[in-house]
Design a protein around this motif. Structure first.
Motif, PDB file in Angstrom:
ATOM      1  N   LEU A  62       0.836  -1.201   0.000  1.00  0.00           N
ATOM      2  CA  LEU A  62       0.000   0.000   0.000  1.00  0.00           C
ATOM      3  C   LEU A  62       0.869   1.249   0.000  1.00  0.00           C
ATOM      4  CD1 LEU A  62      -2.695   1.456   0.194  1.00  0.00           C
ATOM      5  CD2 LEU A  62      -2.659   1.062   2.674  1.00  0.00           C
ATOM      6  N   GLY A  63       1.945   1.229   0.753  1.00  0.00           N
ATOM      7  CA  GLY A  63       2.853   2.375   0.775  1.00  0.00           C
ATOM      8  C   GLY A  63       3.415   2.688  -0.600  1.00  0.00           C
ATOM      9  N   ARG A  64       3.743   1.647  -1.360  1.00  0.00           N
ATOM     10  CA  ARG A  64       4.254   1.889  -2.716  1.00  0.00           C
ATOM     11  C   ARG A  64       3.186   2.539  -3.586  1.00  0.00           C
ATOM     12  NH1 ARG A  64       6.641  -3.192  -1.602  1.00  0.00           N
ATOM     13  NH2 ARG A  64       5.049  -4.360  -2.737  1.00  0.00           N
ATOM     14  N   ARG A  65       1.944   2.103  -3.423  1.00  0.00           N
ATOM     15  CA  ARG A  65       0.859   2.709  -4.205  1.00  0.00           C
ATOM     16  C   ARG A  65       0.638   4.167  -3.804  1.00  0.00           C
ATOM     17  NH1 ARG A  65      -2.863  -0.039  -6.919  1.00  0.00           N
ATOM     18  NH2 ARG A  65      -3.225   2.066  -7.691  1.00  0.00           N
ATOM     19  N   LEU A  66       0.743   4.462  -2.526  1.00  0.00           N
ATOM     20  CA  LEU A  66       0.580   5.838  -2.063  1.00  0.00           C
ATOM     21  C   LEU A  66       1.705   6.724  -2.572  1.00  0.00           C
ATOM     22  CD1 LEU A  66      -0.501   5.084   1.619  1.00  0.00           C
ATOM     23  CD2 LEU A  66      -1.980   5.824  -0.265  1.00  0.00           C
ATOM     24  N   ASP A  67       2.918   6.170  -2.632  1.00  0.00           N
ATOM     25  CA  ASP A  67       4.047   6.940  -3.146  1.00  0.00           C
ATOM     26  C   ASP A  67       3.859   7.295  -4.621  1.00  0.00           C
ATOM     27  OD1 ASP A  67       5.302   6.819  -0.693  1.00  0.00           O
ATOM     28  OD2 ASP A  67       6.565   5.095  -1.219  1.00  0.00           O
ATOM     29  N   ALA A  68       3.101   6.470  -5.323  1.00  0.00           N
ATOM     30  CA  ALA A  68       2.896   6.678  -6.759  1.00  0.00           C
ATOM     31  C   ALA A  68       1.548   7.331  -7.068  1.00  0.00           C
ATOM     32  CB  ALA A  68       2.988   5.342  -7.487  1.00  0.00           C
ATOM     33  N   LEU A  69       0.922   7.912  -6.045  1.00  0.00           N
ATOM     34  CA  LEU A  69      -0.425   8.452  -6.207  1.00  0.00           C
ATOM     35  C   LEU A  69      -0.511   9.488  -7.315  1.00  0.00           C
ATOM     36  CD1 LEU A  69      -3.185   8.021  -4.838  1.00  0.00           C
ATOM     37  CD2 LEU A  69      -2.606   9.871  -3.244  1.00  0.00           C
ATOM     38  N   TRP A  70       0.560  10.232  -7.521  1.00  0.00           N
ATOM     39  CA  TRP A  70       0.528  11.273  -8.554  1.00  0.00           C
ATOM     40  C   TRP A  70       1.297  10.878  -9.811  1.00  0.00           C
ATOM     41  CZ3 TRP A  70       0.035  12.300  -3.461  1.00  0.00           C
ATOM     42  CH2 TRP A  70      -1.049  13.103  -3.101  1.00  0.00           C
ATOM     43  N   ASN A  71       1.836   9.676  -9.844  1.00  0.00           N
ATOM     44  CA  ASN A  71       2.621   9.241 -10.995  1.00  0.00           C
ATOM     45  C   ASN A  71       2.019   8.067 -11.745  1.00  0.00           C
ATOM     46  OD1 ASN A  71       4.701  11.164 -10.430  1.00  0.00           O
ATOM     47  ND2 ASN A  71       5.466   9.806  -8.826  1.00  0.00           N
ATOM     48  N   ASP A  72       1.299   7.197 -11.061  1.00  0.00           N
ATOM     49  CA  ASP A  72       0.711   6.043 -11.728  1.00  0.00           C
ATOM     50  C   ASP A  72      -0.284   6.480 -12.803  1.00  0.00           C
ATOM     51  OD1 ASP A  72       2.074   4.040 -10.503  1.00  0.00           O
ATOM     52  OD2 ASP A  72       0.467   3.446  -9.132  1.00  0.00           O
ATOM     53  N   ALA A  73      -0.309   5.736 -13.892  1.00  0.00           N
ATOM     54  CA  ALA A  73      -1.269   6.024 -14.960  1.00  0.00           C
ATOM     55  C   ALA A  73      -2.666   5.624 -14.518  1.00  0.00           C
ATOM     56  CB  ALA A  73      -0.892   5.262 -16.227  1.00  0.00           C
ATOM     57  N   PRO A  74      -3.661   6.476 -14.762  1.00  0.00           N
ATOM     58  CA  PRO A  74      -5.028   6.116 -14.400  1.00  0.00           C
ATOM     59  C   PRO A  74      -5.601   5.069 -15.349  1.00  0.00           C
ATOM     60  CG  PRO A  74      -5.008   8.218 -15.552  1.00  0.00           C
ATOM     61  CD  PRO A  74      -3.566   7.829 -15.336  1.00  0.00           C
ATOM     62  N   ILE A  75      -6.691   4.452 -14.928  1.00  0.00           N
ATOM     63  CA  ILE A  75      -7.424   3.536 -15.797  1.00  0.00           C
ATOM     64  C   ILE A  75      -7.848   4.311 -17.044  1.00  0.00           C
ATOM     65  CG2 ILE A  75      -9.447   2.058 -16.004  1.00  0.00           C
ATOM     66  CD1 ILE A  75      -9.373   1.778 -12.930  1.00  0.00           C
ATOM     67  N   ALA A  76      -7.651   3.694 -18.201  1.00  0.00           N
ATOM     68  CA  ALA A  76      -7.861   4.410 -19.472  1.00  0.00           C
ATOM     69  C   ALA A  76      -9.318   4.333 -19.928  1.00  0.00           C
ATOM     70  CB  ALA A  76      -6.930   3.843 -20.542  1.00  0.00           C
ATOM     71  N   PHE A  77     -10.223   4.853 -19.106  1.00  0.00           N
ATOM     72  CA  PHE A  77     -11.618   4.916 -19.519  1.00  0.00           C
ATOM     73  C   PHE A  77     -11.763   5.842 -20.724  1.00  0.00           C
ATOM     74  CE2 PHE A  77     -12.408   4.177 -14.814  1.00  0.00           C
ATOM     75  CZ  PHE A  77     -12.829   2.866 -14.983  1.00  0.00           C
TER      76      PHE A  77
END
Length: 282
Positions: A212-227
């Motif tokens: 979960l910490g890794r996901r929080l660290d990437a909160l502004w960098n991870d690509a969103p779901i491509a709806f």
């Protein structure tokens, strides 16, 4: 950055409670400002009704959308609704955390959505014509903000796999991620899902919290779901069906998600298996 956590679990000492506290600490240590809407602790009123406005538009019959619009536009909403809307406006990212109960979010959180998502804020905005059908599904008042689900469930990961008895987790969460979050404009990140939560012991908790910490660290960098964006050319207007040349032959939820190029990062897919803890719903 400003992060709002909308949280629904009745037991502070649950796995959910522990993960919520972990999230707050982790984000604050990284320099972010965090607010938590703990719906059970707040004794949140779940039912949308005529009492949500301090002055009725129509005293004879209750029309939820009309009353919502009137109250929102004229500053007549109940104070609890207005406070939560202020938090939404303040937030750069919103995390919705909850146990998966009967294949959806708890009723208290659904009630938060129904009351806080006022007409004129989350829906009923933008031009409706033969060229556009409102600012929604990729547009809207929450455009530019990010959102992510943190979900726990008692079932095994295999139960929620492509051929699992409960149905694919992406399909179960689609109405929330696409309908509740993407509809008013959020960029929706892949969910963080904890399975088989009753089997989370101390060692497994460390594994889950680190993931979960890794996901929080990437909160502004991870690509969103491509709806697919509603007004981006993929849909006919006003019928709002996919054009024949878009995802030909494909139907169902998956048709509304753009295919990623081969070799795209894991977190660009609707679910990020490598960060999905294998465990049950506490």
């Amino acid at each position: 950055m400003n992060v709002l956590i909308v949280y629904a679990h009745p037991e502070p000492k649950s796995l959910n409670g522990s993960l919520k506290d972990f999230t707050v600490r982790h984000l604050e240590r990284a320099g972010h400002t965090v607010q938590v809407s703990d719906l059970y602790a707040m004794n949140w009123k779940a039912s949308l009704d005529a009492n949500d406005s301090r002055e009725r538009l129509n005293g004879e019959r209750f029309y939820p959308s009309q009353e919502s619009k009137h109250a929102f536009e004229n500053g007549l909403q109940s104070e609890d609704i207005a406070r939560e809307q202020d938090k939404l406006k303040w937030a750069d990212a919103v995390i919705f955390q909850f146990p998966l109960w009967w294949f959806s979010m708890p009723a208290l959180m659904k009630g938060w959505i129904e009351r806080v998502y006022a007409y004129g804020l989350a829906y009923g905005v933008g031009e409706h014509s033969d060229a556009r059908w409102g600012e929604r599904y990729g547009e809207g008042k929450f455009a530019g903000k990010r959102a992510m689900l943190v979900v726990t469930t008692g079932g095994w990961e295999s139960h929620y796999s492509a051929r699992g008895i409960n149905g694919p987790i992406d399909d179960l969460l689609f109405p929330i991620q696409h309908g509740v979050l993407y509809y008013p404009g959020f960029d929706v990140l892949p969910p963080f899902v904890v399975y088989r939560t009753s089997r989370v012991d101390d060692a497994k908790y460390v594994e889950v919290s680190e993931a979960l910490g890794r996901r929080l660290d990437a909160l502004w960098n991870d690509a969103p779901i491509a709806f697919r964006q509603q007004n981006g050319g993929a849909y006919t207007i006003p019928a709002l069906t996919l054009r024949d040349e878009v995802a030909p032959g494909q139907v169902g939820f998956a048709a509304h998600v753009e295919a990623r190029a081969s070799g795209a990062a894991d977190h660009a897919t609707p679910l990020q298996p490598r960060e999905t803890a294998v465990m049950s719903a506490a």
